[in-house]
Design an enzyme around this catalytic site. Structure first.
Site, PDB file in Angstrom:
ATOM      1  N   ASP A  97       0.791  -1.238   0.000  1.00  0.00           N
ATOM      2  CA  ASP A  97       0.000   0.000   0.000  1.00  0.00           C
ATOM      3  C   ASP A  97       0.815   1.275   0.000  1.00  0.00           C
ATOM      4  O   ASP A  97       0.321   2.333   0.367  1.00  0.00           O
ATOM      5  CB  ASP A  97      -0.921  -0.002   1.232  1.00  0.00           C
ATOM      6  CG  ASP A  97      -0.145  -0.058   2.542  1.00  0.00           C
ATOM      7  OD1 ASP A  97       1.094   0.041   2.500  1.00  0.00           O
ATOM      8  OD2 ASP A  97      -0.774  -0.175   3.603  1.00  0.00           O
ATOM      9  N   GLU A 119       0.256  -9.016  -1.441  1.00  0.00           N
ATOM     10  CA  GLU A 119      -0.452  -8.496  -0.252  1.00  0.00           C
ATOM     11  C   GLU A 119      -1.666  -7.651  -0.696  1.00  0.00           C
ATOM     12  O   GLU A 119      -1.849  -6.496  -0.313  1.00  0.00           O
ATOM     13  CB  GLU A 119       0.452  -7.676   0.676  1.00  0.00           C
ATOM     14  CG  GLU A 119      -0.077  -7.577   2.096  1.00  0.00           C
ATOM     15  CD  GLU A 119       0.728  -6.636   2.997  1.00  0.00           C
ATOM     16  OE1 GLU A 119       0.652  -5.401   2.827  1.00  0.00           O
ATOM     17  OE2 GLU A 119       1.436  -7.150   3.870  1.00  0.00           O
ATOM     18  N   GLU A 133      -2.495   5.101   2.698  1.00  0.00           N
ATOM     19  CA  GLU A 133      -2.281   3.698   2.304  1.00  0.00           C
ATOM     20  C   GLU A 133      -3.555   2.987   1.836  1.00  0.00           C
ATOM     21  O   GLU A 133      -3.500   2.140   0.940  1.00  0.00           O
ATOM     22  CB  GLU A 133      -1.639   2.914   3.444  1.00  0.00           C
ATOM     23  CG  GLU A 133      -0.171   3.249   3.699  1.00  0.00           C
ATOM     24  CD  GLU A 133       0.037   4.467   4.574  1.00  0.00           C
ATOM     25  OE1 GLU A 133      -0.968   5.066   5.028  1.00  0.00           O
ATOM     26  OE2 GLU A 133       1.202   4.847   4.798  1.00  0.00           O
ATOM     27  N   HIS A 222       4.883   5.571  13.183  1.00  0.00           N
ATOM     28  CA  HIS A 222       5.243   6.370  12.003  1.00  0.00           C
ATOM     29  C   HIS A 222       4.060   6.802  11.147  1.00  0.00           C
ATOM     30  O   HIS A 222       4.234   7.508  10.145  1.00  0.00           O
ATOM     31  CB  HIS A 222       6.223   5.604  11.101  1.00  0.00           C
ATOM     32  CG  HIS A 222       5.594   4.441  10.383  1.00  0.00           C
ATOM     33  ND1 HIS A 222       4.874   4.572   9.229  1.00  0.00           N
ATOM     34  CD2 HIS A 222       5.557   3.124  10.678  1.00  0.00           C
ATOM     35  CE1 HIS A 222       4.438   3.396   8.832  1.00  0.00           C
ATOM     36  NE2 HIS A 222       4.833   2.492   9.704  1.00  0.00           N
ATOM     37  N   ARG A 224       1.262   8.528   9.111  1.00  0.00           N
ATOM     38  CA  ARG A 224       1.019   9.928   8.750  1.00  0.00           C
ATOM     39  C   ARG A 224      -0.226  10.501   9.432  1.00  0.00           C
ATOM     40  O   ARG A 224      -0.248  11.653   9.850  1.00  0.00           O
ATOM     41  CB  ARG A 224       0.830  10.051   7.238  1.00  0.00           C
ATOM     42  CG  ARG A 224       2.096  10.304   6.480  1.00  0.00           C
ATOM     43  CD  ARG A 224       1.787  10.501   4.995  1.00  0.00           C
ATOM     44  NE  ARG A 224       2.904  11.150   4.317  1.00  0.00           N
ATOM     45  CZ  ARG A 224       4.037  10.547   3.989  1.00  0.00           C
ATOM     46  NH1 ARG A 224       4.237   9.285   4.287  1.00  0.00           N
ATOM     47  NH2 ARG A 224       4.992  11.217   3.365  1.00  0.00           N
ATOM     48  N   HIS A 255      11.631   5.768  13.780  1.00  0.00           N
ATOM     49  CA  HIS A 255      11.568   5.920  12.323  1.00  0.00           C
ATOM     50  C   HIS A 255      12.326   7.196  11.941  1.00  0.00           C
ATOM     51  O   HIS A 255      12.352   8.155  12.717  1.00  0.00           O
ATOM     52  CB  HIS A 255      10.089   6.022  11.928  1.00  0.00           C
ATOM     53  CG  HIS A 255       9.816   5.863  10.471  1.00  0.00           C
ATOM     54  ND1 HIS A 255      10.131   6.832   9.556  1.00  0.00           N
ATOM     55  CD2 HIS A 255       9.256   4.847   9.764  1.00  0.00           C
ATOM     56  CE1 HIS A 255       9.773   6.427   8.345  1.00  0.00           C
ATOM     57  NE2 HIS A 255       9.232   5.217   8.448  1.00  0.00           N
TER      58      HIS A 255
HETATM   59  C1  UD1 Z   1       6.321   5.123   4.126  1.00  0.00           C
HETATM   60  C2  UD1 Z   1       4.991   4.679   3.493  1.00  0.00           C
HETATM   61  C3  UD1 Z   1       4.140   3.939   4.508  1.00  0.00           C
HETATM   62  C4  UD1 Z   1       4.922   2.825   5.170  1.00  0.00           C
HETATM   63  C5  UD1 Z   1       6.204   3.387   5.749  1.00  0.00           C
HETATM   64  C6  UD1 Z   1       7.033   2.298   6.339  1.00  0.00           C
HETATM   65  C7  UD1 Z   1       3.865   6.034   1.802  1.00  0.00           C
HETATM   66  C8  UD1 Z   1       3.023   7.213   1.541  1.00  0.00           C
HETATM   67  N1  UD1 Z   1       4.237   5.852   3.063  1.00  0.00           N
HETATM   68  O1  UD1 Z   1       6.017   6.126   5.088  1.00  0.00           O
HETATM   69  O2  UD1 Z   1       3.011   3.391   3.859  1.00  0.00           O
HETATM   70  O3  UD1 Z   1       4.139   2.248   6.170  1.00  0.00           O
HETATM   71  O4  UD1 Z   1       6.955   4.030   4.720  1.00  0.00           O
HETATM   72  O5  UD1 Z   1       8.051   2.774   7.137  1.00  0.00           O
HETATM   73  O6  UD1 Z   1       4.213   5.305   0.899  1.00  0.00           O
HETATM   74  N2  UD1 Z   1      13.472   8.943   5.849  1.00  0.00           N
HETATM   75  C9  UD1 Z   1      14.847   8.920   5.864  1.00  0.00           C
HETATM   76  N3  UD1 Z   1      15.486   7.730   5.596  1.00  0.00           N
HETATM   77  C10 UD1 Z   1      14.816   6.582   5.346  1.00  0.00           C
HETATM   78  C11 UD1 Z   1      13.417   6.605   5.370  1.00  0.00           C
HETATM   79  C12 UD1 Z   1      12.744   7.802   5.614  1.00  0.00           C
HETATM   80  O7  UD1 Z   1      15.484   9.922   6.109  1.00  0.00           O
HETATM   81  O8  UD1 Z   1      15.445   5.535   5.116  1.00  0.00           O
HETATM   82  C13 UD1 Z   1      12.766  10.226   6.112  1.00  0.00           C
HETATM   83  C14 UD1 Z   1      12.923  11.208   4.929  1.00  0.00           C
HETATM   84  O9  UD1 Z   1      12.933  12.506   5.432  1.00  0.00           O
HETATM   85  C15 UD1 Z   1      11.636  10.969   4.150  1.00  0.00           C
HETATM   86  C16 UD1 Z   1      10.667  10.801   5.301  1.00  0.00           C
HETATM   87  O10 UD1 Z   1      11.362   9.998   6.241  1.00  0.00           O
HETATM   88  O11 UD1 Z   1      11.297  12.049   3.311  1.00  0.00           O
HETATM   89  C17 UD1 Z   1       9.340  10.182   4.943  1.00  0.00           C
HETATM   90  O12 UD1 Z   1       9.472   9.032   4.152  1.00  0.00           O
HETATM   91  P1  UD1 Z   1       8.225   8.514   3.266  1.00  0.00           P
HETATM   92  O13 UD1 Z   1       8.622   7.269   2.574  1.00  0.00           O
HETATM   93  O14 UD1 Z   1       7.682   9.616   2.468  1.00  0.00           O
HETATM   94  O15 UD1 Z   1       7.122   8.210   4.354  1.00  0.00           O
HETATM   95  P2  UD1 Z   1       7.092   7.194   5.562  1.00  0.00           P
HETATM   96  O16 UD1 Z   1       6.473   7.916   6.702  1.00  0.00           O
HETATM   97  O17 UD1 Z   1       8.410   6.574   5.743  1.00  0.00           O
HETATM   98  N1  UDP Z   2      11.435  -3.076  11.560  1.00  0.00           N
HETATM   99  C1  UDP Z   2      12.822  -3.121  11.505  1.00  0.00           C
HETATM  100  N2  UDP Z   2      13.526  -2.238  12.286  1.00  0.00           N
HETATM  101  C2  UDP Z   2      12.932  -1.333  13.100  1.00  0.00           C
HETATM  102  C3  UDP Z   2      11.513  -1.276  13.127  1.00  0.00           C
HETATM  103  C4  UDP Z   2      10.797  -2.158  12.333  1.00  0.00           C
HETATM  104  O1  UDP Z   2      13.397  -3.948  10.792  1.00  0.00           O
HETATM  105  O2  UDP Z   2      13.644  -0.576  13.780  1.00  0.00           O
HETATM  106  C5  UDP Z   2      10.658  -4.001  10.694  1.00  0.00           C
HETATM  107  C6  UDP Z   2       9.520  -4.760  11.351  1.00  0.00           C
HETATM  108  O3  UDP Z   2       9.948  -5.998  11.889  1.00  0.00           O
HETATM  109  C7  UDP Z   2       8.520  -4.943  10.201  1.00  0.00           C
HETATM  110  C8  UDP Z   2       8.756  -3.698   9.342  1.00  0.00           C
HETATM  111  O4  UDP Z   2      10.024  -3.179   9.719  1.00  0.00           O
HETATM  112  O5  UDP Z   2       8.851  -6.062   9.399  1.00  0.00           O
HETATM  113  C9  UDP Z   2       7.669  -2.693   9.589  1.00  0.00           C
HETATM  114  O6  UDP Z   2       8.014  -1.490   9.024  1.00  0.00           O
HETATM  115  P1  UDP Z   2       7.217  -0.158   9.319  1.00  0.00           P
HETATM  116  O7  UDP Z   2       6.606  -0.227  10.672  1.00  0.00           O
HETATM  117  O8  UDP Z   2       8.148   0.957   9.015  1.00  0.00           O
HETATM  118  O9  UDP Z   2       6.109  -0.135   8.165  1.00  0.00           O
HETATM  119  P2  UDP Z   2       4.639  -0.743   8.035  1.00  0.00           P
HETATM  120  O10 UDP Z   2       4.721  -2.207   8.244  1.00  0.00           O
HETATM  121  O11 UDP Z   2       3.772  -0.041   9.032  1.00  0.00           O
HETATM  122  O12 UDP Z   2       4.240  -0.378   6.648  1.00  0.00           O
END
Ligand code: UD1
Ligand code: UDP
Length: 390
Positions: A97, A119, A133, A222, A224, A255
């Site tokens: 998603d 999924e 999502e 994490h 939104r 996160h």
């Molecule tokens: C994204 C997904 C969400 C998923 C989540 C898992 C969308 C809209 N959101 O949300 O569905 O559950 O990932 O974690 O697709 N950032 C870093 N380094 C990283 C990752 C993130 O610096 O490795 C920071 C950056 O500033 C980035 C921000 O986090 O711009 C947001 O990342 P983004 O992928 O847009 O949204 P998530 O909240 O991570």
């Molecule tokens: N996870 C990880 N390290 C962390 C936190 C989570 O490897 O510090 C793993 C967790 O076991 C799961 C996945 O990341 O498999 C979940 O990711 P997240 O919560 O970011 O996204 P979501 O599942 O909500 O989309």
């Protein structure tokens, strides 16, 4: 020989697609496997690629600090246009998603390349929860030709939307494939266990604090839709709990999204390094996270993937969301929704920490999401079922 392209970009997609990449790569007789990462996440994606030893063929590298949903959508769409034109896959597989998945599916559709949705079919039916999502998943499902649904309920959701039953395959969730792989790897390797203790120590959590039976609450957040007031309320509840239970440890791998960290600083102060029994640490790579989850007493989270993993490890999960597209573990009684309400979070965590019978009832190991063979089933469908690739 069919050319299959897997596209993913965030940590959870990578964890759930990694075993599928591995399974497809093994079958060189039938498949040419191409991996394209969007880099929607960077560090958190690379952690997973390293653990599973996956070297992408394409990397759009789109992440920029502070970018919004428009940026992510546009960059994935444009980036995928060129990759697909160059590569010409027979099918594109996307997962779940995220905005990566939705935009990559759209990009494939614009070149009339069939999409397989891994999924597929999870629904809250509330377009603002989880946001964005729920709509990402619905749109991906609308575009997809093949739907790999993890559970019978997700198949039912797709049937209710008029998806052709011939194109829905109930496979289990590949997160359980990944989890079992990691759990076995850790169990069988004493040296690795020592390394993971070291990794946690470097991350500033000494797991030996739990040696005398101390309890551990593992926290992640994490979403939104929880940014702002929701996160402030969650953080205040966590602070109250750390004061109420000084003998319990609370560990929160944060996160990297700055919107997650801001409320933490607001509630706990700028210096997070010395907060007694509260440990804010950097995101853990998957092996050490699973190791820590296995050692935990309960999990407080808004994560989708963790809601699926923790019940399999017999850990009660309190979900800081008002809805879930994963009701199977709710029904099994190991997951409970607490939203972001301060009183509810404090009350439910307290109850699990104090009431042994209540805790026992919620900590039975159940696995409604899979049996570790999801990827085998997906590969079989892709190989055997003509409709999947003709
Ligand atoms: C994204 C997904 C969400 C998923 C989540 C898992 C969308 C809209 N959101 O949300 O569905 O559950 O990932 O974690 O697709 N950032 C870093 N380094 C990283 C990752 C993130 O610096 O490795 C920071 C950056 O500033 C980035 C921000 O986090 O711009 C947001 O990342 P983004 O992928 O847009 O949204 P998530 O909240 O991570
Ligand atoms: N996870 C990880 N390290 C962390 C936190 C989570 O490897 O510090 C793993 C967790 O076991 C799961 C996945 O990341 O498999 C979940 O990711 P997240 O919560 O970011 O996204 P979501 O599942 O909500 O989309």
């Amino acid at each position: 020989m069919k050319k299959i392209m897997l596209v993913f970009g965030t940590r959870p997609e990578a964890i759930k697609m990694a075993p599928l990449v591995k399974a497809l790569q093994k079958d060189t007789e039938h498949f040419e496997t191409i991996v394209c990462v969007t880099g929607q996440h960077r560090e958190m994606l690379d952690q997973v690629l390293d653990i599973f030893d996956i070297k992408p063929n394409y990397d759009l590298n789109i992440m920029k600090q502070g970018q919004d949903l428009y940026d992510v959508t546009a960059k994935v769409l444009i980036g995928m246009r060129d990759v697909l034109k160059e590569c010409h896959p027979d099918i594109v597989l996307v997962h779940g998603d995220t905005t990566t998945s939705m935009a990559a599916a759209l990009a494939a559709f614009y070149q009339q390349i069939p999409v397989g949705h891994v999924e597929a079919g999870l629904r809250t039916h509330n377009i603002y929860s989880p946001w964005p999502e729920e709509i990402n998943r619905q749109l991906t499902g609308r575009i997809a030709t093949y739907h790999f649904a993890p559970t019978p309920l997700s198949k039912k959701n797709l049937l209710a939307e008029g998806v052709d039953e011939k194109h829905i395959f109930v496979t289990g969730n590949s997160v359980i494939d990944a989890l079992y792989w990691v759990v076995n790897k850790i169990q069988q390797d004493k040296k690795l266990q020592t390394e993971l203790v070291g990794i946690l120590y470097q991350a500033r959590y000494n797991i030996h604090r739990l040696d005398a039976g101390k309890k551990l609450v593992l926290i992640t957040g994490h979403r939104r839709e929880n940014f702002g007031d929701g996160f402030i309320s969650m953080c205040k509840a966590i602070k109250t709990l750390t004061e109420k239970y000084p003998d319990v440890d609370f560990v929160y791998p944060m996160h990297l999204n700055p919107n997650v960290r801001k409320p933490i600083y607001e509630v706990f102060g700028e210096d997070l390094s010395n907060l007694g029994n509260m440990f804010f640490i950097e995101p853990l790579e998957y092996l050490s996270f699973v190791y820590l989850m296995e050692k935990s007493t309960l999990v407080l989270t808004d994560s989708g993937g963790i809601q699926e993993e923790a019940p399999g490890l017999g850990k009660p999960v309190l979900v800081m969301r008002d809805t879930t597209e994963r009701p199977e573990a709710l029904e099994a009684g190991t997951v409970k929704l607490v939203g972001t309400d301060y009183d509810k979070i404090v009350h439910e965590v307290s109850r699990l920490l104090e009431d042994d019978i209540y805790y026992e009832n919620m900590s039975k190991a159940v696995n409604p999401y899979g049996d570790g063979l999801a990827c085998k089933r997906i590969v079989e469908e892709l190989r055997v079922n003509d409709s999947c690739l003709s």
